[in-house]
Design an enzyme around this catalytic site. Structure first.
Site, PDB file in Angstrom:
ATOM      1  CG  HIS A   1      -0.280   0.325   2.507  1.00 18.16           C
ATOM      2  ND1 HIS A   1      -0.165   1.610   2.993  1.00 18.16           N
ATOM      3  CD2 HIS A   1       0.309  -0.478   3.421  1.00 18.16           C
ATOM      4  CE1 HIS A   1       0.469   1.583   4.153  1.00 18.16           C
ATOM      5  NE2 HIS A   1       0.771   0.331   4.439  1.00 18.16           N
ATOM      6  CB  CYS A   2       1.135   4.224  -1.837  1.00 21.45           C
ATOM      7  SG  CYS A   2      -0.424   4.512  -2.714  1.00 21.45           S
ATOM      8  CB  ALA A   3      -0.101   8.181   0.869  1.00 14.47           C
TER       9      ALA A   3
END
Length: 465
Positions: free
Chosen positions: A26-28
């Site tokens: 996942h990213c932000a």
């Protein structure tokens, strides 16, 4: 209301189960999933899951938008359900061959420059705060005048605002080595060699206070303070060279021979070949960027403000990082930032109109938080979750971005930094431009909101969808 654990289970089922997941990270704002069989992914079902703000395939990854904070909790629940996560780097590597050559090249630019951005954001904020503190009106509140400020205080502020750009080639070479599989510390040292005080300072040479060294009567040699492309190319070539040398050197000699040869060969190439050539290329790119931004009558802002979010949905917008870094390095100002801030704010305004106009509780729950996310500078939830899904709100957002960009260009607004926009971007305009910056964003939001409310959305569109 579904729990995060239930939402995670629903997502897993809709992507074809654990057995269809190759890797997940996942990213932000998004879950980034590599799947074995894209046909098994039920996008419609995923988009209907609570808290999901959009889902799509991009560059080989299946991306599910949850928004800041929420994505971390969903990811944790997925891990608890027995799905082991991967690093973002691993997921990127698995999707590295997806997309055309241009998309892959831009993705590489993003991988190199995104880790550097926090340092440049901080530097931009320091510039803004220094501009605020040194304003005559602000000093007058404390009974001071500009001449009362000590040289030592000015020196302290220069340490905060100048360091990142003085050593920018070191940061770029470090990050480039890392991305292309070399030893980051060798990249860092190579970058530091490009700005060593032993070489004539690039800024002093540009100001006419120093002269470049000449080798063989025609090769100019100088430091590369603030340069980006020479360090990027040197880092890319250097990382590949290091790997090639390491394959051919006996393990017992690797620690000594590999870094020695890599640095010796690369600093020679960087100073005598790569630097002179790509410094000219860099100057050409910068001149072209300035020419576009300098179009009269607000035309540049009108164009950029309209097309920026279209480029964002293609995923190749990271190339703008290079332009913004060059602008900041060359003129300590970033006229690109207020224009793209207007385009981002406008998408938030369009999503806000959808949220307030819709009678659907689910749509309100999706659109209103998405608009807030856009006002904080992150448009993916608003674009993919709301505006682009119904298309017309997205178009109204583009028009709003064009209107705000037109004003930003007409007012000749210039940010002191990069990478933060709309509400957080206020910190880059803590000077006489602040009210105009607020006006630009308000106009963008108002135009997009008004057009979306009037022409861009009805609940019938929701029913049809």
């Amino acid at each position: 209301m579904a729990t995060n654990n239930q939402i995670a289970a629903e997502v897993l089922e809709a992507v074809g189960g654990e057995e269809n997941i190759q890797s997940i990270a996942h990213c932000a704002t998004r879950l980034r999933i590599m799947v074995h069989d894209q046909e098994k992914v039920d996008i419609d079902t995923i988009e209907g899951i609570e808290k999901v703000k959009g889902a799509f395939f991009n560059s080989g990854q299946f991306q599910v938008i949850f928004g800041t904070g929420t994505v971390n909790r969903i990811y944790e629940e997925i891990n608890k359900l027995g799905v082991e996560g991967s690093t973002k780097a691993e997921v990127k590597e698995e999707g590295a061959q997806q997309g055309n050559k241009f998309q892959r090249a831009v993705r590489t630019f993003g991988d190199v420059f995104v880790p550097i951005i926090p340092a440049l954001v901080a530097t931009g904020l320091f510039m803004g705060l220094r501009g605020l503190v040194l304003q005559e009106q602000v000093l007058a509140l404390f009974g001071l005048a500009p001449e009362d400020i000590s040289d030592n205080f000015i020196l302290f502020t220069q340490v905060l605002t100048d360091t990142a750009f003085i050593f920018l080639p070191a940061l770029v070479a470090w990050s480039t080595f890392r991305v292309f599989g070399g030893s980051a510390i060798i990249g860092l040292v190579l970058g530091l060699m490009l700005v060593t005080p032993a070489l004539p300072n690039a800024w002093e040479v540009a100001a006419g206070n120093a002269e470049a060294l000449e080798f063989l009567g025609f090769i100019p040699v100088l430091g590369y303070q603030g340069s980006v492309l020479p360090a990027f190319i040197a880092g890319m070539v250097g990382a590949k060279l290091e790997k090639m040398i390491r394959k051919r050197v006996p393990e017992s000699l690797d620690l000594i021979v590999t870094p020695f040869l890599t640095l010796l060969i690369m600093i020679t190439l960087a100073l005598f070949v790569i630097g002179p050539i790509f410094h000219i290329v860099e100057e050409g790119i910068l001149s072209g960027t300035k020419a576009i931004l300098g179009l009269p009558f607000g035309i540049s802002g009108l164009i950029i403000g309209f097309v920026h979010q279209i480029i964002v949905i293609t995923g190749v917008h990271h190339i703008f990082n290079l332009f913004e870094i060059q602008l900041l390095e060359s003129q300590n100002a970033n006229p690109f930032n207020p224009i793209i801030s207007a385009s981002i704010a406008a998408q938030g305004g369009a999503a806000l109109a959808v949220g307030l106009k819709s009678s659907s509780k689910n749509m309100k729950a999706l659109a209103l938080p998405s608009s807030l996310s856009a006002f904080l500078g992150i448009t993916e939830p608003a674009i993919f979750g709301v505006n682009l899904r119904y298309f017309r709100p997205f178009i109204m957002g583009l028009i709003g971005g064009a209107a705000g960009g037109f004003l930003a260009s007409l007012f000749q607004l210039e940010a002191t930094g990069m990478a933060i926009t709309v509400i957080p971007g206020i910190l880059l305009f803590l000077n006489e431009q602040l009210l105009l910056y607020l006006l630009v964003n308000i106009v963008s939001i108002a135009v997009a909101f008004g057009l979306t409310w009037t022409f861009g959305y009805t609940d019938k569109m929701l029913e049809d969808k």
